[in-house]
Design a protein around this motif. Structure first.
Motif, PDB file in Angstrom:
ATOM      1  N   THR A   1       7.258  10.893   1.467  1.00 12.27           N
ATOM      2  CA  THR A   1       7.936   9.670   1.029  1.00 12.27           C
ATOM      3  C   THR A   1       9.443   9.865   0.993  1.00 12.27           C
ATOM      4  OG1 THR A   1       6.009   9.051  -0.301  1.00 12.27           O
ATOM      5  CG2 THR A   1       8.096   7.987  -0.839  1.00 12.27           C
TER       6      THR A   1
ATOM      7  N   ILE B   1      15.525   2.396   2.314  1.00 10.97           N
ATOM      8  CA  ILE B   1      14.773   1.447   1.505  1.00 10.97           C
ATOM      9  C   ILE B   1      15.203   0.051   1.949  1.00 10.97           C
ATOM     10  CG2 ILE B   1      14.446   0.569  -0.856  1.00 10.97           C
ATOM     11  CD1 ILE B   1      14.995   3.425  -1.851  1.00 10.97           C
ATOM     12  N   PRO B   2      14.319  -0.904   2.188  1.00 13.40           N
ATOM     13  CA  PRO B   2      12.896  -0.905   1.832  1.00 13.40           C
ATOM     14  C   PRO B   2      11.942  -0.462   2.946  1.00 13.40           C
ATOM     15  CG  PRO B   2      13.535  -3.093   2.471  1.00 13.40           C
ATOM     16  CD  PRO B   2      14.774  -2.235   2.603  1.00 13.40           C
TER      17      PRO B   2
ATOM     18  N   ARG C   1       8.807  -4.857  -9.326  1.00 16.90           N
ATOM     19  CA  ARG C   1       9.969  -4.456  -8.521  1.00 16.90           C
ATOM     20  C   ARG C   1       9.551  -4.188  -7.080  1.00 16.90           C
ATOM     21  NH1 ARG C   1      15.654  -4.421  -9.064  1.00 16.90           N
ATOM     22  NH2 ARG C   1      16.451  -2.980  -7.496  1.00 16.90           N
ATOM     23  N   THR C   2       8.359  -3.640  -6.907  1.00 11.41           N
ATOM     24  CA  THR C   2       7.868  -3.318  -5.565  1.00 11.41           C
ATOM     25  C   THR C   2       7.585  -4.588  -4.759  1.00 11.41           C
ATOM     26  OG1 THR C   2       6.906  -1.291  -6.463  1.00 11.41           O
ATOM     27  CG2 THR C   2       6.140  -1.975  -4.296  1.00 11.41           C
TER      28      THR C   2
ATOM     29  N   LEU D   1       6.717  -1.577 -12.478  1.00  9.50           N
ATOM     30  CA  LEU D   1       7.058  -1.019 -11.175  1.00  9.50           C
ATOM     31  C   LEU D   1       6.502  -1.881 -10.056  1.00  9.50           C
ATOM     32  CD1 LEU D   1       6.477   2.763 -11.917  1.00  9.50           C
ATOM     33  CD2 LEU D   1       8.668   1.642 -11.551  1.00  9.50           C
ATOM     34  N   GLY D   2       5.320  -2.443 -10.274  1.00  7.91           N
ATOM     35  CA  GLY D   2       4.740  -3.329  -9.275  1.00  7.91           C
ATOM     36  C   GLY D   2       5.577  -4.563  -9.032  1.00  7.91           C
TER      37      GLY D   2
ATOM     38  N   LEU E   1      10.794  -5.459  -3.169  1.00  7.13           N
ATOM     39  CA  LEU E   1      11.079  -4.585  -2.032  1.00  7.13           C
ATOM     40  C   LEU E   1      10.228  -4.962  -0.817  1.00  7.13           C
ATOM     41  CD1 LEU E   1      11.371  -1.033  -3.666  1.00  7.13           C
ATOM     42  CD2 LEU E   1      13.211  -2.474  -2.784  1.00  7.13           C
ATOM     43  N   ALA E   2       8.960  -5.273  -1.068  1.00  5.16           N
ATOM     44  CA  ALA E   2       8.066  -5.643   0.036  1.00  5.16           C
ATOM     45  C   ALA E   2       8.519  -6.936   0.699  1.00  5.16           C
ATOM     46  CB  ALA E   2       6.638  -5.787  -0.479  1.00  5.16           C
TER      47      ALA E   2
ATOM     48  N   ILE F   1       0.936  -3.045  -2.141  1.00  4.15           N
ATOM     49  CA  ILE F   1       1.830  -4.188  -2.355  1.00  4.15           C
ATOM     50  C   ILE F   1       2.577  -4.519  -1.076  1.00  4.15           C
ATOM     51  CG2 ILE F   1       3.910  -4.943  -3.575  1.00  4.15           C
ATOM     52  CD1 ILE F   1       2.804  -3.645  -6.087  1.00  4.15           C
ATOM     53  N   ALA F   2       3.021  -3.501  -0.353  1.00  2.00           N
ATOM     54  CA  ALA F   2       3.694  -3.754   0.926  1.00  2.00           C
ATOM     55  C   ALA F   2       2.765  -4.461   1.914  1.00  2.00           C
ATOM     56  CB  ALA F   2       4.199  -2.437   1.515  1.00  2.00           C
TER      57      ALA F   2
ATOM     58  N   LEU G   1       8.909   1.766   2.355  1.00  5.99           N
ATOM     59  CA  LEU G   1       7.847   1.336   1.442  1.00  5.99           C
ATOM     60  C   LEU G   1       6.525   1.164   2.174  1.00  5.99           C
ATOM     61  CD1 LEU G   1       7.144   0.373  -1.470  1.00  5.99           C
ATOM     62  CD2 LEU G   1       7.625  -1.956  -0.668  1.00  5.99           C
TER      63      LEU G   1
END
Length: 308
Positions: free
Chosen positions: A234, A243-244, A283-284, A280-281, A287-288, A251-252, A247
């Motif tokens: 990673t 980033i992103p 925020r993810t 965290l999800g 990003l996705a 979620i992505a 990822l």
């Protein structure tokens, strides 16, 4: 009374053109010891070290090759053209104030602390002695002085402070083998928060991952070794793709059922980490969306599922 220095015969003349300035270090813990050893190896005369007890000061002087040591900072600090205050953060200001109150800094001495969270303004009292103030923070995690000495060269170091001091501080970073990055004093708190997230909270996240693996029945001695290639891969993906784009994961992909399964299992077996996973999800999901792999509908469903 100041204990006898290890060697009274090696004092240099700080006014000699082209010579590296004499350094005094107040507080010789992990960072102070590593700085002293690295600067000595680069040709800086370590004029003295100061710690709270004479016996500790004596040992620190031997480790860094200092010419003098003491448990009282004022007399010895006057001999430094550069003074590092490498005490714990909550003692930096008081230490500097006490030295300045006794006229312990020479005119144009560069007084430096190495805190990541505090700006150079905590050293403002030194200006009363017509000294200059700055901060120099190695962006690294040091478990010991020996490790710090090995990994500080090549590390980025943020610097800020009085304009007239920054040339000296930049040279110090270069001679330490580091890479200097100038930062605004008012940005130190956010900068340090970023370092905490990237380093300290990474440890916390891995502790959560290991806890979940333990609950899944994976033996503790195998859990980290099993995760390590994933962690390294990673980091490499982030380094190469940024980033992103680095990822991956449910979620992505918009895999709502997988995320729902995670939440159900954790609510039953690891409820204490459920809130962190959800935060965290959320925020993810952002990003996705930025990566372009998560559609609007799936994003809305995930945000609702995660309670964002």
């Amino acid at each position: 009374m100041r204990p006898s220095p290890p060697d009274e015969t090696q004092h240099c003349n700080p006014g000699v053109q082209g010579s590296k300035p004499p350094v005094v270090i107040v507080g010789c813990g992990t960072v102070g010891t590593a700085l002293g050893r690295l600067l000595a190896a680069s040709g800086y005369p370590i004029e003295g070290v100061i710690t709270r007890s004479p016996s500790t000061a004596r040992r620190a002087a031997a480790r860094v090759g200092a010419r003098a040591f003491s448990d009282r900072p004022t007399p010895l600090c006057r001999q430094g053209a550069v003074v590092f205050i490498t005490t714990p953060d909550d003692a930096i200001k008081k230490t500097c104030d006490d030295i300045a109150a006794h006229a312990g800094f020479q005119r144009e001495t560069v007084v430096i602390h190495c805190s990541g969270a505090l700006s150079s303004e905590v050293l403002a009292s030194a200006r009363g002695c017509h000294a200059l103030v700055a901060s120099l923070h190695p962006l690294q995690s040091f478990a010991s002085a020996e490790q710090a000495e090995r990994i500080l060269p090549g590390s980025y170091c943020t610097i800020e402070g009085d304009v007239s001091a920054l040339g000296v501080v930049s040279r110090l970073v270069k001679d330490l083998g580091g890479i200097a990055v100038e930062i605004k004093p008012e940005a130190k708190a956010l900068y340090h928060a970023a370092a905490v997230v990237a380093s300290n909270y990474l440890v916390t996240l891995l502790d959560i991952a290991l806890t979940l693996n333990r609950l899944a029945g994976i033996a503790p001695e195998a859990a980290f070794e099993a995760l390590l290639p994933l962690i390294q891969g990673t980091l490499q993906n982030i380094h190469s793709s940024g980033i992103p784009q680095a990822l991956t994961g449910p979620i992505a992909r918009g895999d709502i059922q997988t995320v729902a399964g995670h939440l159900e299992a954790m609510s039953k077996q690891a409820p204490d980490v459920l809130a962190i996973y959800k935060s965290l999800g959320c925020r993810t999901v952002t990003l996705a969306r930025a990566k372009g792999t998560l559609g609007d509908r799936a994003a809305r469903e995930l945000l609702n599922l995660l309670g964002c």
